[in-house]
Motif scaffolding. Structure first.
Motif, PDB file in Angstrom:
ATOM      1  N   THR A   1       0.983  -1.267   0.095  1.00 40.24           N
ATOM      2  CA  THR A   1       0.041   0.010   0.071  1.00 40.24           C
ATOM      3  C   THR A   1       0.733   1.112  -0.106  1.00 40.24           C
ATOM      4  O   THR A   1       2.031   1.239   0.239  1.00 40.24           O
ATOM      5  CB  THR A   1      -0.837  -0.002   1.151  1.00 40.24           C
ATOM      6  OG1 THR A   1      -0.339   0.243   2.576  1.00 40.24           O
ATOM      7  CG2 THR A   1      -1.758  -1.200   1.463  1.00 40.24           C
ATOM      8  N   LEU A   2       0.409   2.341  -0.290  1.00 35.41           N
ATOM      9  CA  LEU A   2       1.012   3.748  -0.327  1.00 35.41           C
ATOM     10  C   LEU A   2       1.830   3.824   1.068  1.00 35.41           C
ATOM     11  O   LEU A   2       2.944   4.215   1.280  1.00 35.41           O
ATOM     12  CB  LEU A   2       0.293   4.712  -0.892  1.00 35.41           C
ATOM     13  CG  LEU A   2       0.899   6.037  -0.826  1.00 35.41           C
ATOM     14  CD1 LEU A   2       1.906   6.084  -1.846  1.00 35.41           C
ATOM     15  CD2 LEU A   2      -0.156   7.191  -1.565  1.00 35.41           C
ATOM     16  N   SER A   3       0.850   3.698   2.125  1.00 40.83           N
ATOM     17  CA  SER A   3       1.113   3.870   3.388  1.00 40.83           C
ATOM     18  C   SER A   3       2.514   3.065   3.689  1.00 40.83           C
ATOM     19  O   SER A   3       3.433   3.343   4.410  1.00 40.83           O
ATOM     20  CB  SER A   3       0.179   3.556   4.480  1.00 40.83           C
ATOM     21  OG  SER A   3       0.430   3.773   5.661  1.00 40.83           O
ATOM     22  N   GLU A   4       2.533   1.631   3.310  1.00 43.70           N
ATOM     23  CA  GLU A   4       3.660   0.988   3.495  1.00 43.70           C
ATOM     24  C   GLU A   4       4.870   1.200   2.974  1.00 43.70           C
ATOM     25  O   GLU A   4       5.834   1.046   3.205  1.00 43.70           O
ATOM     26  CB  GLU A   4       3.324  -0.699   3.378  1.00 43.70           C
ATOM     27  CG  GLU A   4       2.104  -1.296   4.162  1.00 43.70           C
ATOM     28  CD  GLU A   4       1.461  -2.699   3.384  1.00 43.70           C
ATOM     29  OE1 GLU A   4       0.854  -3.356   4.180  1.00 43.70           O
ATOM     30  OE2 GLU A   4       1.797  -2.864   2.368  1.00 43.70           O
TER      31      GLU A   4
ATOM     32  N   HIS B   1       6.254   4.358   4.743  1.00 43.25           N
ATOM     33  CA  HIS B   1       6.931   4.032   6.008  1.00 43.25           C
ATOM     34  C   HIS B   1       7.989   3.281   5.873  1.00 43.25           C
ATOM     35  O   HIS B   1       9.024   3.412   6.513  1.00 43.25           O
ATOM     36  CB  HIS B   1       5.797   3.188   6.890  1.00 43.25           C
ATOM     37  CG  HIS B   1       6.171   2.753   7.963  1.00 43.25           C
ATOM     38  ND1 HIS B   1       6.262   3.579   9.211  1.00 43.25           N
ATOM     39  CD2 HIS B   1       6.561   1.335   8.593  1.00 43.25           C
ATOM     40  CE1 HIS B   1       7.030   2.875  10.156  1.00 43.25           C
ATOM     41  NE2 HIS B   1       6.996   1.738  10.028  1.00 43.25           N
ATOM     42  N   GLU B   2       8.139   2.495   4.684  1.00 41.35           N
ATOM     43  CA  GLU B   2       9.315   1.678   4.319  1.00 41.35           C
ATOM     44  C   GLU B   2      10.527   2.518   4.044  1.00 41.35           C
ATOM     45  O   GLU B   2      11.536   2.589   4.382  1.00 41.35           O
ATOM     46  CB  GLU B   2       9.147   0.821   3.300  1.00 41.35           C
ATOM     47  CG  GLU B   2      10.271  -0.116   2.968  1.00 41.35           C
ATOM     48  CD  GLU B   2       9.866  -1.248   1.778  1.00 41.35           C
ATOM     49  OE1 GLU B   2      10.188  -0.829   0.842  1.00 41.35           O
ATOM     50  OE2 GLU B   2       9.477  -2.228   2.179  1.00 41.35           O
ATOM     51  N   LYS B   3      10.173   3.779   3.398  1.00 38.29           N
ATOM     52  CA  LYS B   3      11.047   4.729   2.863  1.00 38.29           C
ATOM     53  C   LYS B   3      11.420   5.818   4.169  1.00 38.29           C
ATOM     54  O   LYS B   3      12.182   6.939   3.754  1.00 38.29           O
ATOM     55  CB  LYS B   3      10.691   5.656   1.838  1.00 38.29           C
ATOM     56  CG  LYS B   3      10.092   4.726   0.478  1.00 38.29           C
ATOM     57  CD  LYS B   3      11.529   4.575  -0.347  1.00 38.29           C
ATOM     58  CE  LYS B   3      10.747   3.585  -1.555  1.00 38.29           C
ATOM     59  NZ  LYS B   3      11.856   2.905  -2.157  1.00 38.29           N
ATOM     60  N   GLY B   4      10.745   5.613   5.202  1.00 42.02           N
ATOM     61  CA  GLY B   4      11.062   6.675   6.392  1.00 42.02           C
ATOM     62  C   GLY B   4       9.948   7.763   6.386  1.00 42.02           C
ATOM     63  O   GLY B   4      10.505   8.817   7.053  1.00 42.02           O
ATOM     64  N   GLY B   5       9.013   7.839   5.477  1.00 43.49           N
ATOM     65  CA  GLY B   5       8.037   8.894   5.653  1.00 43.49           C
ATOM     66  C   GLY B   5       7.196   8.755   6.743  1.00 43.49           C
ATOM     67  O   GLY B   5       7.887   8.534   8.009  1.00 43.49           O
ATOM     68  N   LEU B   6       5.891   8.623   6.451  1.00 43.88           N
ATOM     69  CA  LEU B   6       4.643   8.738   7.585  1.00 43.88           C
ATOM     70  C   LEU B   6       5.151   7.535   8.411  1.00 43.88           C
ATOM     71  O   LEU B   6       4.829   7.544   9.509  1.00 43.88           O
ATOM     72  CB  LEU B   6       3.332   8.488   6.863  1.00 43.88           C
ATOM     73  CG  LEU B   6       3.114   9.622   5.941  1.00 43.88           C
ATOM     74  CD1 LEU B   6       1.723   9.162   5.444  1.00 43.88           C
ATOM     75  CD2 LEU B   6       2.936  10.704   6.623  1.00 43.88           C
TER      76      LEU B   6
END
Length: 112
Positions: A101-104, A107-112
């Protein structure tokens, strides 16, 4: 120095003032107090205001059919629709973004 007995809040000390405040806030002549009390409670519990707006919006969208539902049934329907939309969106994002998902991804890239 006050004794422990004087510091103890008993039901007979608490209930009468509470009843007085509630009677004043619901008295027809004290509309200003009632508005202030409602405003204060809305500030303390903003999620209830949001829920009311959400229910009102659903009633506008659904129109006359909403009269056939109880308030609890309407809340349940809103919850179910939100869940379905969320899961459909997740499925769509997983299709587009290679199983994530976009959220995942964020998160994986260090964002949200």
């Amino acid at each position: 120095m006050e004794t422990l007995q004087q510091l103890t809040i008993t039901e007979d000390k608490f209930i009468p003032p509470l009843v007085e405040v509630l009677n004043e806030s619901t008295h027809p002549q004290s509309e200003e107090i009632s508005t202030t009390l409602k405003s204060s409670l809305d500030n303390l519990f903003p999620e209830q205001d949001y829920e009311e707006k959400e229910l009102q919006k659903a009633k506008e969208i659904l129109g006359p059919i909403v009269n056939e539902l109880t308030p609890q049934e309407l809340k349940d329907l809103i919850t179910e629709i939100k869940f379905l939309i969320g899961s459909w969106l997740d499925d769509f994002e997983r299709e587009i973004f290679g199983g994530m998902t976009l959220s995942e991804m964020l998160h994986e890239k260090g964002g949200l």
